[in-house]
Design a protein around this motif. Structure first.
Motif, PDB file in Angstrom:
ATOM      1  N   MET A  72       0.830  -1.211   0.000  1.00  0.00           N
ATOM      2  CA  MET A  72       0.000   0.000   0.000  1.00  0.00           C
ATOM      3  C   MET A  72       0.863   1.259   0.000  1.00  0.00           C
ATOM      4  SD  MET A  72      -3.321  -0.797   2.364  1.00  0.00           S
ATOM      5  CE  MET A  72      -2.396  -1.442   3.751  1.00  0.00           C
ATOM      6  N   LEU A  73       1.986   1.205   0.709  1.00  0.00           N
ATOM      7  CA  LEU A  73       2.830   2.392   0.809  1.00  0.00           C
ATOM      8  C   LEU A  73       3.558   2.694  -0.490  1.00  0.00           C
ATOM      9  CD1 LEU A  73       4.140   4.657   2.448  1.00  0.00           C
ATOM     10  CD2 LEU A  73       5.816   2.991   3.269  1.00  0.00           C
ATOM     11  N   PHE A  74       4.149   1.675  -1.121  1.00  0.00           N
ATOM     12  CA  PHE A  74       5.016   1.918  -2.266  1.00  0.00           C
ATOM     13  C   PHE A  74       4.351   1.691  -3.621  1.00  0.00           C
ATOM     14  CE2 PHE A  74       8.001   0.803   1.200  1.00  0.00           C
ATOM     15  CZ  PHE A  74       8.733   1.976   1.222  1.00  0.00           C
ATOM     16  N   LEU A  75       3.267   0.892  -3.656  1.00  0.00           N
ATOM     17  CA  LEU A  75       2.636   0.593  -4.935  1.00  0.00           C
ATOM     18  C   LEU A  75       1.296   1.289  -5.131  1.00  0.00           C
ATOM     19  CD1 LEU A  75       3.365  -3.248  -5.273  1.00  0.00           C
ATOM     20  CD2 LEU A  75       4.645  -1.326  -6.227  1.00  0.00           C
ATOM     21  N   ALA A  76       0.477   1.379  -4.065  1.00  0.00           N
ATOM     22  CA  ALA A  76      -0.854   1.979  -4.217  1.00  0.00           C
ATOM     23  C   ALA A  76      -0.811   3.417  -4.747  1.00  0.00           C
ATOM     24  CB  ALA A  76      -1.608   1.916  -2.889  1.00  0.00           C
ATOM     25  N   MET A  81      -0.580   7.610 -11.038  1.00  0.00           N
ATOM     26  CA  MET A  81       0.425   7.953 -12.048  1.00  0.00           C
ATOM     27  C   MET A  81       0.351   7.076 -13.294  1.00  0.00           C
ATOM     28  SD  MET A  81       3.905   8.622  -9.897  1.00  0.00           S
ATOM     29  CE  MET A  81       4.748   8.897 -11.460  1.00  0.00           C
ATOM     30  N   VAL A  82      -0.034   5.809 -13.122  1.00  0.00           N
ATOM     31  CA  VAL A  82      -0.040   4.870 -14.250  1.00  0.00           C
ATOM     32  C   VAL A  82      -1.458   4.360 -14.465  1.00  0.00           C
ATOM     33  CG1 VAL A  82       2.338   4.180 -13.746  1.00  0.00           C
ATOM     34  CG2 VAL A  82       0.447   2.855 -12.797  1.00  0.00           C
ATOM     35  N   ARG A  83      -1.667   3.690 -15.561  1.00  0.00           N
ATOM     36  CA  ARG A  83      -2.983   3.126 -15.837  1.00  0.00           C
ATOM     37  C   ARG A  83      -3.320   2.089 -14.774  1.00  0.00           C
ATOM     38  NH1 ARG A  83      -3.289   2.325 -22.439  1.00  0.00           N
ATOM     39  NH2 ARG A  83      -3.225   4.557 -22.934  1.00  0.00           N
ATOM     40  N   ARG A  84      -4.474   2.274 -14.166  1.00  0.00           N
ATOM     41  CA  ARG A  84      -4.816   1.500 -12.977  1.00  0.00           C
ATOM     42  C   ARG A  84      -5.031   0.026 -13.296  1.00  0.00           C
ATOM     43  NH1 ARG A  84      -8.805   4.651  -9.174  1.00  0.00           N
ATOM     44  NH2 ARG A  84      -7.240   6.176  -9.794  1.00  0.00           N
ATOM     45  N   LYS A  85      -5.706  -0.270 -14.397  1.00  0.00           N
ATOM     46  CA  LYS A  85      -5.946  -1.664 -14.749  1.00  0.00           C
ATOM     47  C   LYS A  85      -4.635  -2.387 -14.987  1.00  0.00           C
ATOM     48  CE  LYS A  85      -8.288  -4.694 -18.061  1.00  0.00           C
ATOM     49  NZ  LYS A  85      -9.217  -4.765 -19.213  1.00  0.00           N
ATOM     50  N   LEU A  87      -1.743  -1.779 -13.662  1.00  0.00           N
ATOM     51  CA  LEU A  87      -1.114  -2.011 -12.365  1.00  0.00           C
ATOM     52  C   LEU A  87      -1.789  -3.178 -11.638  1.00  0.00           C
ATOM     53  CD1 LEU A  87       0.881  -1.096 -10.149  1.00  0.00           C
ATOM     54  CD2 LEU A  87      -0.877   0.513  -9.363  1.00  0.00           C
ATOM     55  N   ILE A  88      -3.122  -3.233 -11.699  1.00  0.00           N
ATOM     56  CA  ILE A  88      -3.866  -4.309 -11.043  1.00  0.00           C
ATOM     57  C   ILE A  88      -3.502  -5.666 -11.643  1.00  0.00           C
ATOM     58  CG2 ILE A  88      -6.185  -5.303 -10.794  1.00  0.00           C
ATOM     59  CD1 ILE A  88      -7.216  -2.412 -10.441  1.00  0.00           C
ATOM     60  N   MET A  89      -3.438  -5.748 -12.976  1.00  0.00           N
ATOM     61  CA  MET A  89      -3.137  -7.017 -13.630  1.00  0.00           C
ATOM     62  C   MET A  89      -1.732  -7.496 -13.280  1.00  0.00           C
ATOM     63  SD  MET A  89      -6.088  -7.232 -14.838  1.00  0.00           S
ATOM     64  CE  MET A  89      -5.821  -8.923 -15.291  1.00  0.00           C
ATOM     65  N   LEU A  90      -0.783  -6.589 -13.228  1.00  0.00           N
ATOM     66  CA  LEU A  90       0.597  -6.955 -12.889  1.00  0.00           C
ATOM     67  C   LEU A  90       0.681  -7.463 -11.455  1.00  0.00           C
ATOM     68  CD1 LEU A  90       3.621  -7.090 -13.477  1.00  0.00           C
ATOM     69  CD2 LEU A  90       3.777  -4.660 -12.836  1.00  0.00           C
ATOM     70  N   CYS A  91       0.072  -6.730 -10.529  1.00  0.00           N
ATOM     71  CA  CYS A  91       0.112  -7.135  -9.116  1.00  0.00           C
ATOM     72  C   CYS A  91      -0.586  -8.472  -8.910  1.00  0.00           C
ATOM     73  CB  CYS A  91      -0.539  -6.060  -8.239  1.00  0.00           C
ATOM     74  SG  CYS A  91       0.441  -4.562  -8.064  1.00  0.00           S
ATOM     75  N   LEU A  92      -1.692  -8.701  -9.618  1.00  0.00           N
ATOM     76  CA  LEU A  92      -2.429  -9.950  -9.473  1.00  0.00           C
ATOM     77  C   LEU A  92      -1.611 -11.138  -9.985  1.00  0.00           C
ATOM     78  CD1 LEU A  92      -5.031 -11.128  -8.460  1.00  0.00           C
ATOM     79  CD2 LEU A  92      -6.126 -10.539 -10.629  1.00  0.00           C
TER      80      LEU A  92
END
Length: 419
Positions: A72-76, A81-85, A87-92
């Protein structure tokens, strides 16, 4: 730009939040946040697998929560700044790999590392909830966020039950193989159905992170809510992370008959998991108390909810051999923690509408650091003084929360007057 082009641009930036999409986001939120809690009823079996102490295996739950805080601190903040979807797909995808790493970990230290990574990359609920607020119509925003939050709460409550059941039949490693499979399904659903949200923040990542420090420095109400929330979640985690140890130690006393039904045998991990269902009663009561905040003084209501946490550990200290006592304590604990969490969120979201994502980041990072510390302290307390040590730890932490609360009456009143 023509009116047609403007309409197209608005739809591109603000896609429609359909009922089916809302359900998918709520389900995804619940199933992903569950990754953080599957391990809690499994700790006793993990300790036996690796031949380590309960204090050592307690670090698995602690580092999972600390990983979530780190994510949450470093990625959220990157969601601005970046496309949210994307970021979500990469983290998942990385969360799925981390769950597989957890399942095959050959020793306790690699299991702790894998659990930390699971925590980091399971931050996705903290991206989906603000995304819900972004996609919802202004007049429906509260109800839509509440719907997704209900998925989050169910994921937290049911994950321990699911973990306990799977462990009883297939062993603890199977739970993480299954969780990885679930993440693959969620990845496919979100890939095809989740809309993209274009970033609005134009600054640098360094400036974005620096703004978090600015908020902490200049918002005393945020600091207060963060400390209060961290202490409450420390109490919550201290109980749930050590409950399986109590069941393992006093199993024959607490459960004279180990058979639930004809062909189902109760185990310590299954019993700890089933207790997660009892927490639902506390959550329901908390939602009622949340509505009371509109009808009575918020500071006074929070005083009562914090005292409920203290009372719950007083009940626990006399209930080490009593299932009815533990059930009452769980309901009171969950009611106090969830209701105080609602109060904290109401307080911080009244500060700056334009900085709510970052305000939420500061609060939730503090919240889960508190959870990690509570798990660590309870594991140490269990090793030194058993269940009584855990309960005394909870009483001390909740007592500090009450003191912090009472010392900050002016801050709460100031925010209430400015709303």
């Amino acid at each position: 730009m023509t009116s047609a082009e403007m309409t197209y641009a608005e739809k591109r930036i603000h896609p429609e939040l359909t009922t089916s999409l809302l359900w998918i986001m709520a389900i995804a939120t619940g199933l992903i946040v569950a990754n953080l809690y599957y391990n809690q009823p499994l700790l006793d079996d993990m300790a036996r697998t690796y031949h380590v102490s309960n204090s050592k295996v307690g670090q698995v739950a602690m580092f999972t929560q600390l990983g979530y805080a780190a994510g949450m601190l470093f990625l959220a903040p990157l969601a601005d700044m970046v496309r949210r979807k994307r970021l979500i797909m990469l983290c998942l995808a990385l969360a799925t790999i981390s769950l597989l790493f957890t399942a095959i970990s050959p020793n306790i230290n690699l299991l702790i590392l894998a659990s930390f990574l699971v925590g980091i990359f399971s931050l996705i609920p903290q991206l989906l909830i603000p995304m819900t607020a972004h996609l919802a119509k202004p007049e429906e925003r509260g109800s839509k966020i509440g719907f997704v939050m209900s998925g989050l709460l169910l994921g937290i409550l049911l994950s321990r039950t699911i973990g306990g059941v799977i462990d009883s039949y297939f062993g603890w490693r199977a739970m993480f193989y299954i969780a990885a499979g679930i993440m693959v399904i969620i990845w496919l659903l979100l890939f095809f159905l989740l809309p993209e949200v274009e970033p609005e923040y134009k600054g640098t990542y360094k400036a974005l992170m620096r703004s978090l420090l600015t908020l902490i420095k200049h918002e005393p109400a945020l600091r207060f809510a963060a400390i209060r929330g961290a202490l409450c979640f420390a109490c919550f985690s201290a109980f749930w992370a050590t409950l399986v140890f109590l069941f393992s130690q006093n199993f024959k006393i607490l459960f004279p008959s180990a058979h639930i039904f004809n062909n189902i045998t109760l185990t310590p991990s299954l019993a700890a998991g089933l207790f997660g269902l009892i927490g639902a009663f506390g959550a329901i009561a908390a939602s009622v108390m949340g509505r009371l905040s509109d009808k009575m003084d918020a500071f006074k209501l929070s005083t009562y909810t914090l005292l409920l946490i203290v009372v719950s550990f007083v009940v626990f200290i006399f209930s080490g051999n009593s299932i009815p006592g533990l059930i009452i304590g769980v309901i009171v604990l969950d009611m106090g923690v969830q209701a105080t969490h609602i109060s904290n969120q109401s307080l911080i979201f009244a500060l700056h509408a334009g900085a709510r994502n970052r305000i939420n980041t500061v609060y939730m990072v503090s919240y889960f650091i508190g959870g990690g510390i509570g798990t660590f302290l309870a594991s140490i307390a269990w090793g030194l003084h058993g269940w009584v040590g855990v309960c005394v730890t909870g009483i001390i932490l909740s007592g500090i929360a009450v003191i912090v609360h009472l010392l900050n009456h002016k801050i709460v009143q100031k925010i209430r007057r400015s709303v």
